[in-house]
Design an enzyme around this catalytic site. Structure first.
Site, PDB file in Angstrom:
ATOM      1  N   CYS A  74      10.980 109.650  72.714  1.00  0.00           N
ATOM      2  CA  CYS A  74      11.922 110.766  73.297  1.00  0.00           C
ATOM      3  C   CYS A  74      11.505 111.508  74.556  1.00  0.00           C
ATOM      4  O   CYS A  74      10.424 112.484  74.077  1.00  0.00           O
ATOM      5  CB  CYS A  74      12.951 111.506  72.230  1.00  0.00           C
ATOM      6  SG  CYS A  74      13.625 110.029  72.058  1.00  0.00           S
ATOM      7  N   GLY A 121      12.433 108.642  77.225  1.00  0.00           N
ATOM      8  CA  GLY A 121      13.862 107.988  77.132  1.00  0.00           C
ATOM      9  C   GLY A 121      14.654 107.229  77.982  1.00  0.00           C
ATOM     10  O   GLY A 121      15.171 108.573  79.201  1.00  0.00           O
ATOM     11  N   ASN A 124      11.620 114.777  68.617  1.00  0.00           N
ATOM     12  CA  ASN A 124      11.524 113.824  69.667  1.00  0.00           C
ATOM     13  C   ASN A 124      10.103 113.593  68.235  1.00  0.00           C
ATOM     14  O   ASN A 124       9.329 114.117  67.755  1.00  0.00           O
ATOM     15  CB  ASN A 124      10.162 113.931  70.288  1.00  0.00           C
ATOM     16  CG  ASN A 124       9.430 112.573  71.068  1.00  0.00           C
ATOM     17  OD1 ASN A 124       9.178 111.893  70.355  1.00  0.00           O
ATOM     18  ND2 ASN A 124       8.079 113.739  71.768  1.00  0.00           N
ATOM     19  N   GLY A 125      10.102 112.210  67.638  1.00  0.00           N
ATOM     20  CA  GLY A 125       9.010 111.299  66.850  1.00  0.00           C
ATOM     21  C   GLY A 125       9.740 110.439  66.176  1.00  0.00           C
ATOM     22  O   GLY A 125      11.121 110.181  65.951  1.00  0.00           O
ATOM     23  N   TYR A 165      -0.679 106.371  77.465  1.00  0.00           N
ATOM     24  CA  TYR A 165       0.657 105.576  79.014  1.00  0.00           C
ATOM     25  C   TYR A 165       1.992 106.414  79.044  1.00  0.00           C
ATOM     26  O   TYR A 165       2.904 105.946  79.585  1.00  0.00           O
ATOM     27  CB  TYR A 165       1.331 104.582  77.918  1.00  0.00           C
ATOM     28  CG  TYR A 165       1.857 104.036  78.587  1.00  0.00           C
ATOM     29  CD1 TYR A 165       2.952 102.417  79.742  1.00  0.00           C
ATOM     30  CD2 TYR A 165       3.506 103.168  77.925  1.00  0.00           C
ATOM     31  CE1 TYR A 165       3.622 102.424  80.724  1.00  0.00           C
ATOM     32  CE2 TYR A 165       4.429 102.794  78.300  1.00  0.00           C
ATOM     33  CZ  TYR A 165       4.676 102.186  79.560  1.00  0.00           C
ATOM     34  OH  TYR A 165       5.490 101.685  79.630  1.00  0.00           O
TER      35      TYR A 165
END
Length: 495
Positions: A25, A51, A130-131, A271
């Site tokens: 995210c 996202g 985020n996570g 990535y």
């Protein structure tokens, strides 16, 4: 709090993008600027690669309170409307772009879209995460047993409920209490009526940076989102650090957790992050180019062309070409105008597979021995289709070179990974994968080579790795408690 949800529609991910590890995210926050929502929208647009399912923004205006808007789909399709943005006044705001890693798998509900909001005795607070919380199911059971009522399927909502049960007298202290109960990976951007807050977990698995814009401050998952609004990069939020930002005191730093060895996600370098971002003082683009250099040193092959699988394989392909001396060429062209909100495909269209997204430059490929450089192999389905396209275009040989080690273990820290039995490298040796893909050769960068490429000169120290590399090594820095309860087996000594 006003909450704009009209015209919300479920989002359909691109049907041919199922062979990559899904980005986690993106989070973004700003304080001390006029029209904070517009800055947040621009920041989220720069973080869209993290996202694409949905996004949300919360702002605060001193006259009218908190305001919120959540939408399915791209930022550009939702948060560029003047009518919508006028409903988000204030000089303080946070935002979130989402790809589901917890909650309703395969079906996104608007209630799962962040930021989440809670009203406490000392005022409201919004939080974007985020996570992934690896003990979320255990926490949820405990909280429900104690009377909490959950509104979403997201693990992130646990943080709001834990804050509500804290006895601390201000919101930052309640957040410290809550996050001390949480295990896993988290970079959090939160806001109260007057403060912007940023926190990273003790291992620093997920990224978070601090920027300055005029008299205001910015928190973001990546530096590329600072660039889009003209903010100056100040520093990374350190693992285990909480920063509280207010107009009166500026940035204050707190250390609510015990100090631990940093284990930043190494796949951010491979990535997830945009190539124009900076991670740990290093250019992501330059790191990926260096991965290609290491890949060429470890796994040379006689060929005529080095071609990236666009777009994620491009920097590594450039590095491979430079090190090997084999010419670089754009042998595969990506259709830049087909986003993940493409039509619901009929069976006939679905059978076209990646041809809707990628096309081979036949005049370049015909009669050549081609090296294809990609960032990873997950299920292998897309790799097989690309190989078939290259051969159909008249290539004499196809060699795959992969800019990451074999992905043999799922990630439980904020990345939507297939079950382990669906990962090609979990069930096959490298030679078996080569035969499965039916290519002339298949080679991956070694874990040591990857560490060298990201700046750890001697490779990976198995006694003290600097990064989280669990998806390659099976060594999880935080045990995935919920998944173990469900029956997941950790790596054994024999493996």
């Amino acid at each position: 709090m006003s909450d704009a949800l009209e015209n919300a529609k479920p989002f359909h991910a691109h049907p041919f993008d199922d062979d990559k590890l899904r980005e986690e995210c993106g989070v973004f926050g700003v304080i001390g600027v006029t029209d904070a929502a517009n800055f947040v929208a621009l920041g989220l647009h720069a973080l869209q690669h993290r996202g694409q399912e949905a996004g949300g923004i919360v702002t605060h205006n001193h006259g009218t309170g908190f305001h919120s808007a959540r939408r399915f789909g791209y930022v550009r399709d939702n948060f560029t409307s003047a009518k919508l943005m006028e409903t988000l006044p204030g000089d303080l705001g946070i935002g979130h772009v989402r790809y589901s890693t917890a909650g309703s798998k395969g079906r996104t509900e608007i209630r799962d879209v962040q930021p989440f909001f809670g009203e406490f005795s000392m005022g409201g607070a919004a939080i974007a995460h985020n996570g992934n919380i690896t003990n979320a199911e255990a926490l949820r059971r405990e909280l429900i047993d104690r009377g909490s009522i959950f509104q979403s399927g997201s693990d992130s909502e646990c943080i709001i409920h834990l804050m509500a049960r804290s006895l601390q007298r201000d919101i930052p202290e309640r957040m410290k209490d809550a996050l001390r109960r949480v295990e896993g990976a988290f970079s959090v951007v939160a806001m109260t009526r007057t403060k912007l807050i940023g926190v990273r977990d003790p291992l620093g698995v997920r990224p978070l940076v601090l920027g300055r814009i005029g008299d205001g401050w910015v928190l973001s998952s990546e530096t590329c989102a600072l660039d889009i609004i003209g903010a100056e990069f100040v520093r990374e939020i350190e693992p285990g650090e909480m920063v509280v930002i207010s107009p009166e005191k500026g940035v204050t730093s707190h250390r609510p957790f015990e100090s631990r060895q940093s284990r930043f996600c190494i796949f951010e370098h491979v990535y997830f992050s945009r190539p124009d971002s900076i991670l740990g003082g290093r250019s992501v683009y330059e790191t990926r180019r260096q991965i290609g250099v290491e890949l060429a040193r470890e796994n040379p092959v006689d060929a005529d062309l080095v071609c990236p699988v666009p777009d994620s394989g491009t920097p590594a392909a450039i590095g491979f070409s430079q090190e090997s001396g084999i010419p670089y060429a754009m042998g595969i062209i990506r259709n830049q105008y087909m986003g993940r909100t493409f039509i619901e495909p009929s069976e006939q269209i679905r059978n076209m597979g990646v041809r809707l997204k990628l096309n081979v430059n036949r005049a370049l490929i015909a009669g050549k021995r081609v090296i294809l450089v990609d960032d990873s192999v997950v299920r292998g389905t897309t790799s097989r289709k690309i190989k078939e396209m290259i051969l159909d275009a008249g290539a004499k040989e196809v060699h795959f070179r992969i800019a990451s080690p074999p992905t043999a273990w799922p990630c439980f820290y904020g990345v939507d990974t297939p079950k382990r039995e669906k990962l090609l490298a979990a069930t096959m040796s490298e030679e078996e994968m080569r035969e499965h893909l039916a290519v002339d050769s298949l080679k991956f960068i070694s874990l040591d080579g990857l560490y060298r490429a990201v700046g750890q000169g001697e490779g990976r120290d198995s006694n003290c790795p600097k990064y989280c590399d669990a998806c390659f090594s099976g060594e999880y820095p935080v045990e995935p408690f919920d998944m173990i309860e469900r029956g997941f087996k950790l790596k054994t000594a024999a493996e």
